[in-house]
Write a protein that holds these residues in place. Structure first.
Motif, PDB file in Angstrom:
ATOM      1  N   GLU A  43      35.745  43.059  26.897  1.00 44.73           N
ATOM      2  CA  GLU A  43      34.802  43.879  27.525  1.00 44.73           C
ATOM      3  C   GLU A  43      34.198  44.733  26.039  1.00 44.73           C
ATOM      4  N   GLY A  45      33.720  43.563  23.492  1.00 40.69           N
ATOM      5  CA  GLY A  45      32.943  42.514  22.635  1.00 40.69           C
ATOM      6  C   GLY A  45      33.415  41.891  21.493  1.00 40.69           C
ATOM      7  N   GLY A 296      28.162  46.169  20.096  1.00 37.55           N
ATOM      8  CA  GLY A 296      28.853  44.949  20.358  1.00 37.55           C
ATOM      9  C   GLY A 296      29.645  44.543  19.301  1.00 37.55           C
ATOM     10  N   ARG A 298      31.589  42.083  18.933  1.00 34.48           N
ATOM     11  CA  ARG A 298      31.616  40.621  18.490  1.00 34.48           C
ATOM     12  C   ARG A 298      30.465  40.172  17.236  1.00 34.48           C
TER      13      ARG A 298
END
Length: 300
Positions: A43, A45, A296, A298
């Motif tokens: 969640e 990221g 984020g 990621r």
């Protein structure tokens, strides 16, 4: 319902992941928390969860049902402890249930830590041969090697999706990228201490590094990078500690992580060290780290 993963590890893992020995804990009191912690990392990221500490396919399988997109990777599965044929069968079962979401990180460990340790390079070649010959082979693009030296890096280039080196600097990453070439995944572990005070940050880092600096494979790699025996004693000199661990203000941490990417890393497996020890997932630290590396975790 699982979301199909991108086709290559380089695409799937993104720029940042979390490296955690806590998430492969065998402590019965932790088993309910581990899937929830993995789901939170997804969640937040992060693109991958690297399970440290001689991890296995079964450790990843315990977290797969609680997550949908994050790549689950072993960082690393010790080739002296689990037979290749059995690992291939476990990989096949997990991949059928959660397609494209597992990355098999393999390593030869160290002579001090593994029984029957011998000829690590040749044994790794034999292990990869056995994975290829299994009833359901583990595809080249779904495995990475914990490579440090040039010879193992070339094997990671030729027989795997890439390399997952541990305890390295941006200078090492640049050299490793030159060996791997442009295509393979380069996903180093990077140790992070979320502390801006130099004395406290180095104290925490030394408590972590002291164990690893006594292992000849790491010591030899650091000496190839120009560090001396004096740098490797007492948990590491200030120069070595600052080279191997990322700490400081939020801006300083971002700049250091950017240096790994600029040197040629595709993905950073971030290991947060708190100095507290134990098997408790440092979830508050992971949340703060996500804020630091955002937007984020990621990344693009």
């Amino acid at each position: 319902m699982n979301t199909p993963a991108p086709t290559t590890p380089r695409q799937a893992t993104g720029r940042h992941g979390i490296f955690s020995h806590e998430l492969r804990s065998e402590d019965p009191s932790r088993q309910e928390e581990l899937p929830a912690a993995a789901a939170e990392l997804e969640e937040l990221g992060f693109g991958a969860i690297w399970l440290g500490g001689n991890s296995s396919v079964r450790h990843a399988a315990r977290l797969a049902g609680a997550t949908e997109r994050v790549v689950l990777a072993t960082g690393i599965l010790n080739i002296w402890y689990e037979a290749a044929a059995a690992v291939a069968g476990q990989w096949s079962e997990l991949d059928r249930a959660h397609p494209g979401r597992f990355l098999l990180g393999l390593g030869a460990s160290h002579a001090q830590l593994a029984q029957n340790y011998r000829r690590p390079y040749s044994t790794m070649v034999e292990y990869l041969d056995a994975l290829d010959a299994a009833g359901t082979p583990v595809p080249v693009e779904r495995r990475v090697l914990a490579a440090l030296g040039p010879r193992m890096l070339r094997l990671a280039r030729d027989r795997a999706a890439g390399a997952h080196p541990y305890l390295v600097t941006p200078e090492y990453v640049e050299q490793a990228r030159a060996v791997l070439g442009e295509g393979p995944l380069l996903a180093p572990e990077v140790t992070v201490v979320l502390e801006s005070r130099p004395d406290r940050a180095r104290e925490v880092a030394r408590g972590f590094l002291d164990y690893y600096l006594k292992l000849p494979n790491y010591a030899a790699n650091l000496e190839r990078l120009g560090f001396t025996g004096e740098d490797l004693t007492g948990g590491g000199s200030d120069r070595l500690v600052d080279a191997l661990t990322v700490w400081g203000t939020d801006e300083a941490i971002r700049a250091r992580l950017d240096a790994y990417h600029a040197a040629g890393a595709d993905h950073l497996a971030l290991q947060v060290i708190t100095g507290e020890g134990g098997d408790t997932p440092p979830r508050a630290h992971w949340r703060r780290l996500a804020e630091i590396v955002g937007p984020g975790a990621r990344g693009a």
